[in-house]
Design an enzyme around this catalytic site. Structure first.
Site, short mmCIF file in Angstrom:
data_model
loop_
_atom_site.label_atom_id
_atom_site.label_comp_id
_atom_site.label_asym_id
_atom_site.label_seq_id
_atom_site.Cartn_x
_atom_site.Cartn_y
_atom_site.Cartn_z
N ASP A 1 40.18 -31.60 17.62
CA ASP A 1 38.78 -31.70 17.20
C ASP A 1 38.28 -33.14 17.20
O ASP A 1 38.96 -34.04 16.70
CB ASP A 1 38.66 -31.10 15.79
CG ASP A 1 37.22 -30.77 15.43
OD1 ASP A 1 36.33 -31.58 15.73
OD2 ASP A 1 37.00 -29.68 14.86
N THR B 1 31.26 -28.49 15.85
CA THR B 1 32.55 -27.85 16.09
C THR B 1 32.46 -26.38 16.50
O THR B 1 33.02 -25.98 17.52
CB THR B 1 33.42 -27.98 14.82
OG1 THR B 1 33.61 -29.36 14.56
CG2 THR B 1 34.77 -27.30 15.02
N TYR C 1 42.40 -19.20 8.95
CA TYR C 1 42.30 -20.66 8.91
C TYR C 1 42.89 -21.23 7.63
O TYR C 1 42.59 -20.77 6.52
CB TYR C 1 40.85 -21.12 9.06
CG TYR C 1 40.79 -22.63 9.07
CD1 TYR C 1 41.24 -23.32 10.18
CD2 TYR C 1 40.38 -23.35 7.96
CE1 TYR C 1 41.27 -24.70 10.20
CE2 TYR C 1 40.38 -24.73 7.97
CZ TYR C 1 40.84 -25.40 9.09
OH TYR C 1 40.87 -26.76 9.10
N ASP D 1 38.98 -35.60 14.33
CA ASP D 1 37.66 -35.40 13.74
C ASP D 1 37.61 -35.83 12.28
O ASP D 1 36.70 -36.55 11.86
CB ASP D 1 37.28 -33.92 13.85
CG ASP D 1 35.92 -33.61 13.27
OD1 ASP D 1 34.92 -33.94 13.93
OD2 ASP D 1 35.85 -33.05 12.16
N HIS E 1 35.14 -38.83 10.79
CA HIS E 1 34.10 -38.69 9.77
C HIS E 1 34.34 -39.65 8.61
O HIS E 1 33.42 -40.28 8.10
CB HIS E 1 34.10 -37.26 9.19
CG HIS E 1 33.47 -36.25 10.09
ND1 HIS E 1 32.16 -36.34 10.51
CD2 HIS E 1 33.96 -35.10 10.62
CE1 HIS E 1 31.88 -35.29 11.28
NE2 HIS E 1 32.95 -34.52 11.37
N ASP F 1 36.08 -30.55 21.31
CA ASP F 1 34.75 -29.94 21.20
C ASP F 1 33.60 -30.94 21.30
O ASP F 1 32.52 -30.62 21.78
CB ASP F 1 34.65 -29.14 19.90
CG ASP F 1 35.12 -29.94 18.68
OD1 ASP F 1 35.67 -31.06 18.85
OD2 ASP F 1 34.95 -29.43 17.55
N HIS F 2 33.82 -32.17 20.85
CA HIS F 2 32.75 -33.18 20.80
C HIS F 2 33.35 -34.54 20.51
O HIS F 2 34.56 -34.65 20.23
CB HIS F 2 31.73 -32.82 19.71
CG HIS F 2 32.37 -32.61 18.38
ND1 HIS F 2 32.90 -33.63 17.62
CD2 HIS F 2 32.66 -31.46 17.71
CE1 HIS F 2 33.44 -33.14 16.54
NE2 HIS F 2 33.34 -31.82 16.55
N HIS G 1 28.74 -36.31 14.31
CA HIS G 1 28.46 -35.77 15.64
C HIS G 1 27.49 -34.62 15.44
O HIS G 1 27.20 -34.25 14.30
CB HIS G 1 29.76 -35.29 16.29
CG HIS G 1 30.51 -34.32 15.43
ND1 HIS G 1 30.27 -32.96 15.46
CD2 HIS G 1 31.45 -34.50 14.47
CE1 HIS G 1 31.05 -32.36 14.59
NE2 HIS G 1 31.78 -33.28 13.95
ZN LIG Z 1 34.65 -30.60 15.77
#
Ligand SMILES: [Zn+2]
Ligand SMILES: *[C@@H]1O[C@H](CO)[C@@H](O)[C@H](O)[C@H]1NC(C)=O
Ligand SMILES: *[C@@H]1O[C@H](CO)[C@@H](O)[C@H](O)[C@H]1NC(C)=O
Ligand SMILES: *[C@@H]1O[C@H](CO)[C@@H](O)[C@H](O)[C@H]1NC(C)=O
Ligand SMILES: *[C@@H]1O[C@H](CO)[C@@H](O)[C@H](O)[C@H]1NC(C)=O
Ligand SMILES: *[C@@H]1O[C@H](CO)[C@@H](O)[C@H](O)[C@H]1NC(C)=O
Ligand SMILES: *[C@@H]1O[C@H](CO)[C@@H](O)[C@H](O)[C@H]1NC(C)=O
Ligand SMILES: *[C@@H]1O[C@H](CO)[C@@H](O)[C@H](O)[C@H]1NC(C)=O
Ligand SMILES: *[C@@H]1O[C@H](CO)[C@@H](O)[C@H](O)[C@H]1NC(C)=O
Ligand SMILES: *[C@@H]1O[C@H](CO)[C@@H](O)[C@H](O)[C@H]1NC(C)=O
Length: 460
Positions: free
Chosen positions: A41, A77, A160, A194, A198, A242-243, A341
């Protein structure tokens, strides 16, 4: 004359029939090569340029590297993970953001409460198609894969849980893949880089170096684990994301409370793309927001640019605010996180990368960029299942495959052969027609005969 015509017909016929596909979807005895799809991620494309990744480099040096993937808007995401496995833009698969509201049913979606099939059912993710084709699919926490989608629940999957380690997720996947040969598709999700992006912001090179080195170690672990289970080199593996991530700052805040009264609208999602439902006086809400900040674009749903592929869905709210890169929208108060993002998907900082290894891929092949929706038709091709209608294009990705003829030399040779085939075909057709004419046509008989005289020796 007659025999040469017949030969031509035969020639054309054999060419046509040899160019038709001979097998069924699952070629060569149905022994499809399994595919493992891995997402780290928030792996921004240019991390590859600014940090070192010895294991990842080893992974793609004998495989494929795509420097940059153009992902889908919003660059969040869930929308992007669902696009990767459906080949659809967000407006078409329906997972538009991390927080959603459906005006017809009044339902709410959040990434903490995502298990209602209602939100996912518009699309059919690849793992459902794989199982419908008679194979099995497995997933370790790929977003959506623990949801019953289109009345289909994956048996080989995890609910998850961020506390389950990478090696436990991977260990379960490789166990399923080696125990059950019918498993032809497996997906693996990991939260870093990810989470750290952040927390620290991508400009914190010290922290990013640390976490990216950990991510690279996980790639090493992946190769090792595949090696010891006998899967390395036998299966196709795609590592992507994803980004990306961009730096935010306390100096780049857009404060909504300064522009609109808090009770005049409902906020469905906040930053960097805000979804707003005016509650009263909607013209004023729109006017106030439009003049709110020079670093925030304000769209009525219908005026959203087509290129974002975002407006054709009833879950897209009446007013959409899009912050410029690095700007954060808040109602009031301070900066929520140092990196973020979700911004416009044309920004390079929002783009992830893609790397692949396995028998299907052209060794050592690199591409500058690709659309993330093109991955879906590629994966369907690799597994040998028919793709659902999608927004990707197999033609744009086919050159990553070893068995496709794509090098410039191959293209040139292909073009020459193509022209030759067309020329011979036309010559043949011309000859056939001419032969028919000889027996019937009177006025040009002489001309024909003259030509025939010239031709005859050549033909025999
Ligand atoms: Zn993500
Ligand atoms: C082709 O695939 C279809 C559907 O999976 C199956 O019914 C059919 O028997 C297959 N044909 C051959 C020649 O394998
Ligand atoms: C989760 O969403 C469902 C359906 O929208 C709702 O009924 C439920 O109350 C939500 N649960 C939580 C914990 O928010
Ligand atoms: C969704 O959220 C809105 C606003 O918080 C609330 O009015 C509505 O009842 C919620 N819907 C459900 C089904 O819980
Ligand atoms: C959903 O699947 C179950 C079994 O997997 C089946 O019994 C049921 O009829 C299906 N429902 C629909 C609406 O297709
Ligand atoms: C599978 O995951 C569970 C945790 O959910 C873990 O306890 C177990 O060791 C894992 N299995 C393998 C083979 O890694
Ligand atoms: C796989 O294992 C063999 C034997 O242990 C080793 O020589 C090889 O380098 C390993 N390959 C990878 C990619 O780790
Ligand atoms: C719009 O802005 C004006 C001037 O700042 C303010 O007086 C008014 O309350 C705002 N209207 C809404 C609906 O927020
Ligand atoms: C305001 O709401 C009315 C009624 O829902 C609608 O017809 C109108 O288009 C809206 N205008 C704006 C600027 O959103
Ligand atoms: C994306 O694909 C879906 C499914 O085929 C289609 O309905 C939609 O119109 C496509 N979007 C674009 C912009 O072509």
């Amino acid at each position: 004359m007659q025999t040469s015509g017949l030969l031509c017909v035969l020639l054309i016929w054999t060419r046509l029939s040899s160019s038709l596909p001979s097998g069924n979807g699952s070629e060569s005895g149905g022994d499809t090569t399994p595919l493992l799809l891995v997402s780290f991620d928030g792996f921004r494309a240019d991390y590859l340029k600014h940090y070192t990744f010895p294991n990842l480099e080893k992974f793609f040096s004998s495989g494929l590297l795509v420097h940059e993937l153009t992902n889908v808007f919003t660059t969040k995401t869930f929308p992007n993970h669902y696009s990767l496995v459906t080949g659809l833009y967000a407006e078409s698969h329906g997972i538009l953001a991390s927080m959603m509201y459906d005006p017809a049913t009044k339902k709410n979606f959040s990434i903490q409460n995502d298990s209602d099939p209602f939100w996912w059912n518009r699309a059919k993710p690849i793992w459902v198609s794989v199982e419908e084709a008679g194979y099995r699919a497995a997933s370790a926490m790929w977003p959506g894969s623990d949801v019953n989608i289109q009345n289909h629940t994956l048996e080989y999957s995890f609910r998850y849980n961020s506390r389950v380690s990478f090696s436990e997720r991977l260990g379960n996947l490789t166990q399923w893949m080696t125990e059950n040969r019918a498993v032809k598709f497996a997906a693996l999700y990991w939260e870093e880089p990810d989470r750290s992006g952040h927390l620290y912001g991508p400009e914190n090179t010290k922290e990013m170096r640390r976490v990216l080195s950990e991510v690279d170690d996980l790639v090493g672990l992946l190769m090792e684990q595949l090696n010891t289970t006998g899967l390395w080199g036998k299966i196709n593996v795609i590592i992507t994301s994803d980004h990306g991530m961009t730096q935010c700052s306390e100096d780049r805040l857009i404060v909504l409370d300064k522009c609109v009264s808090p009770d005049s609208y409902r906020l469905v999602d906040l930053t960097p793309v805000a979804a707003i439902i005016p509650l009263k006086d909607n013209v004023t809400v729109y006017t106030n927001l439009s003049g709110c900040h020079s670093h925030m674009k304000v769209y009525l749903k219908d005026t959203l640019p087509d290129r974002l592929h975002y407006k054709n869905n009833e879950r897209t709210q009446p007013i959409i605010l899009v912050a410029d890169e690095g700007w954060t929208i808040v109602k009031h108060g301070s900066l929520p996180r140092l990196g973020d993002h979700g911004y416009d998907n044309t920004l390079p900082s929002m783009h992830p990368f893609l790397a692949a290894h396995g028998p299907a891929f052209r060794p050592g092949y690199t591409m500058l960029s690709l659309n993330s929706v093109d991955l879906y038709p590629l994966m369907c091709h690799l597994i040998g299942i028919p793709p659902m209608p999608n927004n990707g294009s197999f033609a744009r990705v086919r050159c990553v495959l070893a068995h496709e003829q794509c090098s410039e030399l191959a293209l040139a040779v292909g073009a020459v052969i193509g022209v030759l085939i067309i020329l011979t075909t036309f010559t043949c057709l011309f000859r056939l027609m001419k032969n028919r004419d000889v027996s019937s046509a009177r006025p040009f008989a002489r001309l024909e005969l003259d030509e025939d005289d010239d031709d005859e020796p050549l033909l025999e």
